[in-house]
Design a protein around this motif. Structure first.
Motif, PDB file in Angstrom:
ATOM      1  N   GLU A 103      31.834  46.362  45.696  1.00 45.89           N
ATOM      2  CA  GLU A 103      31.347  46.793  44.391  1.00 45.89           C
ATOM      3  C   GLU A 103      31.418  45.654  43.384  1.00 45.89           C
ATOM      4  O   GLU A 103      30.479  45.424  42.612  1.00 45.89           O
ATOM      5  N   ASP A 104      32.548  44.924  43.387  1.00 50.02           N
ATOM      6  CA  ASP A 104      32.679  43.773  42.495  1.00 50.02           C
ATOM      7  C   ASP A 104      31.661  42.691  42.840  1.00 50.02           C
ATOM      8  O   ASP A 104      31.077  42.059  41.952  1.00 50.02           O
ATOM      9  N   MET A 105      31.443  42.465  44.141  1.00 52.27           N
ATOM     10  CA  MET A 105      30.453  41.488  44.579  1.00 52.27           C
ATOM     11  C   MET A 105      29.081  41.853  44.046  1.00 52.27           C
ATOM     12  O   MET A 105      28.359  41.011  43.473  1.00 52.27           O
ATOM     13  N   LYS A 106      28.705  43.104  44.204  1.00 51.56           N
ATOM     14  CA  LYS A 106      27.395  43.570  43.758  1.00 51.56           C
ATOM     15  C   LYS A 106      27.259  43.422  42.240  1.00 51.56           C
ATOM     16  O   LYS A 106      26.226  42.957  41.743  1.00 51.56           O
ATOM     17  N   SER A 107      28.307  43.791  41.509  1.00 47.35           N
ATOM     18  CA  SER A 107      28.255  43.719  40.049  1.00 47.35           C
ATOM     19  C   SER A 107      28.102  42.287  39.567  1.00 47.35           C
ATOM     20  O   SER A 107      27.330  42.011  38.640  1.00 47.35           O
ATOM     21  N   MET A 108      28.835  41.356  40.186  1.00 53.39           N
ATOM     22  CA  MET A 108      28.744  39.961  39.764  1.00 53.39           C
ATOM     23  C   MET A 108      27.350  39.393  39.993  1.00 53.39           C
ATOM     24  O   MET A 108      26.822  38.666  39.144  1.00 53.39           O
ATOM     25  N   PHE A 109      26.746  39.715  41.115  1.00 54.95           N
ATOM     26  CA  PHE A 109      25.395  39.219  41.369  1.00 54.95           C
ATOM     27  C   PHE A 109      24.385  39.885  40.440  1.00 54.95           C
ATOM     28  O   PHE A 109      23.441  39.237  39.971  1.00 54.95           O
ATOM     29  N   GLU A 110      24.559  41.158  40.152  1.00 54.84           N
ATOM     30  CA  GLU A 110      23.617  41.851  39.268  1.00 54.84           C
ATOM     31  C   GLU A 110      23.622  41.254  37.870  1.00 54.84           C
ATOM     32  O   GLU A 110      22.570  41.111  37.238  1.00 54.84           O
ATOM     33  N   VAL A 111      24.807  40.891  37.370  1.00 57.13           N
ATOM     34  CA  VAL A 111      24.914  40.331  36.020  1.00 57.13           C
ATOM     35  C   VAL A 111      24.637  38.832  36.017  1.00 57.13           C
ATOM     36  O   VAL A 111      23.777  38.344  35.270  1.00 57.13           O
ATOM     37  N   ASN A 112      25.359  38.100  36.846  1.00 51.00           N
ATOM     38  CA  ASN A 112      25.325  36.633  36.787  1.00 51.00           C
ATOM     39  C   ASN A 112      24.026  36.035  37.311  1.00 51.00           C
ATOM     40  O   ASN A 112      23.622  34.953  36.871  1.00 51.00           O
ATOM     41  N   VAL A 113      23.391  36.721  38.264  1.00 45.93           N
ATOM     42  CA  VAL A 113      22.202  36.149  38.906  1.00 45.93           C
ATOM     43  C   VAL A 113      20.939  36.956  38.604  1.00 45.93           C
ATOM     44  O   VAL A 113      20.010  36.458  37.964  1.00 45.93           O
ATOM     45  N   PHE A 114      20.906  38.208  39.035  1.00 49.34           N
ATOM     46  CA  PHE A 114      19.682  38.993  38.878  1.00 49.34           C
ATOM     47  C   PHE A 114      19.352  39.225  37.408  1.00 49.34           C
ATOM     48  O   PHE A 114      18.176  39.177  37.008  1.00 49.34           O
ATOM     49  N   GLY A 115      20.369  39.488  36.590  1.00 48.79           N
ATOM     50  CA  GLY A 115      20.127  39.677  35.161  1.00 48.79           C
ATOM     51  C   GLY A 115      19.596  38.416  34.509  1.00 48.79           C
ATOM     52  O   GLY A 115      18.673  38.460  33.690  1.00 48.79           O
ATOM     53  N   LEU A 116      20.165  37.280  34.864  1.00 50.67           N
ATOM     54  CA  LEU A 116      19.712  35.986  34.336  1.00 50.67           C
ATOM     55  C   LEU A 116      18.256  35.720  34.717  1.00 50.67           C
ATOM     56  O   LEU A 116      17.444  35.295  33.884  1.00 50.67           O
ATOM     57  N   ILE A 117      17.919  35.992  35.962  1.00 51.82           N
ATOM     58  CA  ILE A 117      16.550  35.756  36.420  1.00 51.82           C
ATOM     59  C   ILE A 117      15.573  36.695  35.710  1.00 51.82           C
ATOM     60  O   ILE A 117      14.490  36.284  35.273  1.00 51.82           O
ATOM     61  N   SER A 151      35.327  32.762  45.618  1.00 52.57           N
ATOM     62  CA  SER A 151      34.171  32.602  46.503  1.00 52.57           C
ATOM     63  C   SER A 151      32.952  33.380  46.012  1.00 52.57           C
ATOM     64  O   SER A 151      31.830  32.864  46.023  1.00 52.57           O
ATOM     65  N   LEU A 152      33.164  34.620  45.561  1.00 55.48           N
ATOM     66  CA  LEU A 152      32.029  35.424  45.109  1.00 55.48           C
ATOM     67  C   LEU A 152      31.488  34.904  43.777  1.00 55.48           C
ATOM     68  O   LEU A 152      30.272  34.797  43.588  1.00 55.48           O
ATOM     69  N   TYR A 153      32.381  34.584  42.859  1.00 52.22           N
ATOM     70  CA  TYR A 153      31.952  34.023  41.574  1.00 52.22           C
ATOM     71  C   TYR A 153      31.231  32.696  41.785  1.00 52.22           C
ATOM     72  O   TYR A 153      30.162  32.458  41.208  1.00 52.22           O
ATOM     73  N   ALA A 154      31.814  31.829  42.630  1.00 50.40           N
ATOM     74  CA  ALA A 154      31.181  30.540  42.907  1.00 50.40           C
ATOM     75  C   ALA A 154      29.797  30.733  43.518  1.00 50.40           C
ATOM     76  O   ALA A 154      28.857  29.995  43.205  1.00 50.40           O
ATOM     77  N   ALA A 155      29.663  31.736  44.379  1.00 50.00           N
ATOM     78  CA  ALA A 155      28.362  32.006  45.007  1.00 50.00           C
ATOM     79  C   ALA A 155      27.317  32.357  43.952  1.00 50.00           C
ATOM     80  O   ALA A 155      26.161  31.920  44.029  1.00 50.00           O
ATOM     81  N   THR A 156      27.716  33.137  42.928  1.00 49.77           N
ATOM     82  CA  THR A 156      26.747  33.484  41.880  1.00 49.77           C
ATOM     83  C   THR A 156      26.334  32.255  41.090  1.00 49.77           C
ATOM     84  O   THR A 156      25.166  32.117  40.713  1.00 49.77           O
ATOM     85  N   LYS A 157      27.277  31.358  40.831  1.00 49.68           N
ATOM     86  CA  LYS A 157      26.953  30.172  40.040  1.00 49.68           C
ATOM     87  C   LYS A 157      26.172  29.142  40.853  1.00 49.68           C
ATOM     88  O   LYS A 157      25.346  28.409  40.303  1.00 49.68           O
ATOM     89  N   HIS A 158      26.418  29.068  42.167  1.00 46.56           N
ATOM     90  CA  HIS A 158      25.563  28.254  43.030  1.00 46.56           C
ATOM     91  C   HIS A 158      24.127  28.778  42.959  1.00 46.56           C
ATOM     92  O   HIS A 158      23.164  27.993  42.912  1.00 46.56           O
ATOM     93  N   ALA A 159      23.983  30.092  42.939  1.00 45.19           N
ATOM     94  CA  ALA A 159      22.651  30.698  42.862  1.00 45.19           C
ATOM     95  C   ALA A 159      21.969  30.354  41.543  1.00 45.19           C
ATOM     96  O   ALA A 159      20.768  30.060  41.506  1.00 45.19           O
ATOM     97  N   VAL A 160      22.725  30.384  40.454  1.00 41.18           N
ATOM     98  CA  VAL A 160      22.163  30.039  39.140  1.00 41.18           C
ATOM     99  C   VAL A 160      21.670  28.599  39.130  1.00 41.18           C
ATOM    100  O   VAL A 160      20.575  28.300  38.624  1.00 41.18           O
ATOM    101  N   LEU A 161      22.456  27.695  39.704  1.00 42.59           N
ATOM    102  CA  LEU A 161      22.042  26.293  39.752  1.00 42.59           C
ATOM    103  C   LEU A 161      20.805  26.115  40.622  1.00 42.59           C
ATOM    104  O   LEU A 161      19.887  25.376  40.266  1.00 42.59           O
ATOM    105  N   GLY A 162      20.770  26.787  41.770  1.00 43.22           N
ATOM    106  CA  GLY A 162      19.609  26.684  42.645  1.00 43.22           C
ATOM    107  C   GLY A 162      18.351  27.191  41.975  1.00 43.22           C
ATOM    108  O   GLY A 162      17.283  26.555  42.041  1.00 43.22           O
ATOM    109  N   PHE A 163      18.456  28.350  41.319  1.00 36.08           N
ATOM    110  CA  PHE A 163      17.310  28.915  40.598  1.00 36.08           C
ATOM    111  C   PHE A 163      16.856  27.976  39.485  1.00 36.08           C
ATOM    112  O   PHE A 163      15.660  27.696  39.335  1.00 36.08           O
ATOM    113  N   SER A 164      17.812  27.480  38.709  1.00 32.94           N
ATOM    114  CA  SER A 164      17.481  26.621  37.562  1.00 32.94           C
ATOM    115  C   SER A 164      16.823  25.321  38.002  1.00 32.94           C
ATOM    116  O   SER A 164      15.852  24.862  37.378  1.00 32.94           O
TER     117      SER A 164
END
Length: 260
Positions: A103-117, A151-164
């Motif tokens: 649940e925490d994994m899903k929430s972090m990706f929804e906010v940090n990555v999908f919301g940003l995109i 690991s999960l937080y870092a994964a979201t920020k790696h995704a942000v950098l890749g997208f950007s």
């Protein structure tokens, strides 16, 4: 600076406190109209009142949970054309992957990555149509240096950098700039959720960045073609070394990395 931002519409997510609030304040001080979004209406109103009373600047607020796509669409339509988007909303939870909940994994990706995109996609049509604009994505040194218990937080920020980084190349001929901001730990409420034990803050408290200094740096590069902001300088040096010699950095830095 004043001429560059005067009259520009700047939308900031996660603007009810911390770094987002300070970015809003310094942007308004330079003549921009700031549009603040966050989940807490009460906290947004507090920030808005301070900006109006201290600076006499134009400030609008919208309640927004960036994990909800339908809310993003509604808010951006109501806000109107955006010249600068600061994707600041985000959170982290520092736990080993084995212990972290799905649940925490899903929430972090929804906010940090999908919301940003999603916010970026809503802002881009106007920017590309006018051949100018700026997307500023608040990432993290965690997107460059992977460490234990994040690991999960870092994964979201790696995704942000890749997208950007990909987006920057896609927009290279449009006049729209893309900047990633990669700070180390900042002295904000972020750690109330991320570091529930308080051990991490106790270990590195004296090294934490001042949110005002980070915000001023971000505002200073608005509507320029700055690729990245990396803070603090010494941590940026470690991340560059990590890219070159990851095994060496992981071996030498393992003890320090576990301080969170």
């Amino acid at each position: 600076m004043a001429d560059r931002l005067k009259g520009k519409n700047i939308l900031i997510t996660g603007a009810s406190g911390g770094l987002g609030e300070r970015i809003a304040y310094y942007s308004a001080a330079e003549g921009a109209e700031v549009i603040l979004t966050a989940r807490s209406e009460a906290r947004l109103q507090t920030v808005r009142e301070k900006i109006i009373s201290d600076l006499g600047a134009a400030c609008r607020t919208f309640v927004l949970d960036v994990s909800r796509t339908e809310e993003i669409e509604s808010v951006f339509k109501a806000a109107g054309p955006i010249d600068i988007l600061v994707n600041n909303a985000g959170f982290g939870i520092f736990e080993p992957a084995l212990e972290a909940s799905l649940e925490d994994m899903k929430s972090m990706f929804e906010v940090n990555v999908f919301g940003l995109i999603a916010c970026t996609k809503m802002a881009l049509p106007h920017m590309t149509a006018q051949n100018s604009g700026h997307i500023i994505n608040i990432a993290s040194q965690a997107g460059k240096i992977s460490t234990p218990k994040s690991s999960l937080y870092a994964a979201t920020k790696h995704a942000v950098l890749g997208f950007s980084n990909s987006l920057r190349m896609e927009l290279a001929e449009t006049g729209v700039n893309v900047t990633t901001v990669n700070p180390g730990p900042i002295r904000t409420d972020f750690f109330n959720a991320a570091d529930k034990t308080g051990d991490y803050v106790k270990s590195i408290g004296k090294w934490m960045l001042d949110p005002d200094q980070v915000a001023q740096k971000i505002v200073s590069i608005m509507l320029t073609n700055k690729r990245e902001i990396n803070l603090p300088v010494w941590m940026s040096g470690v991340s560059k070394l990590y890219q070159l010699c990851p095994a060496v950095v992981e071996k030498i830095g393992r003890g320090a990395f576990y301080k969170k």
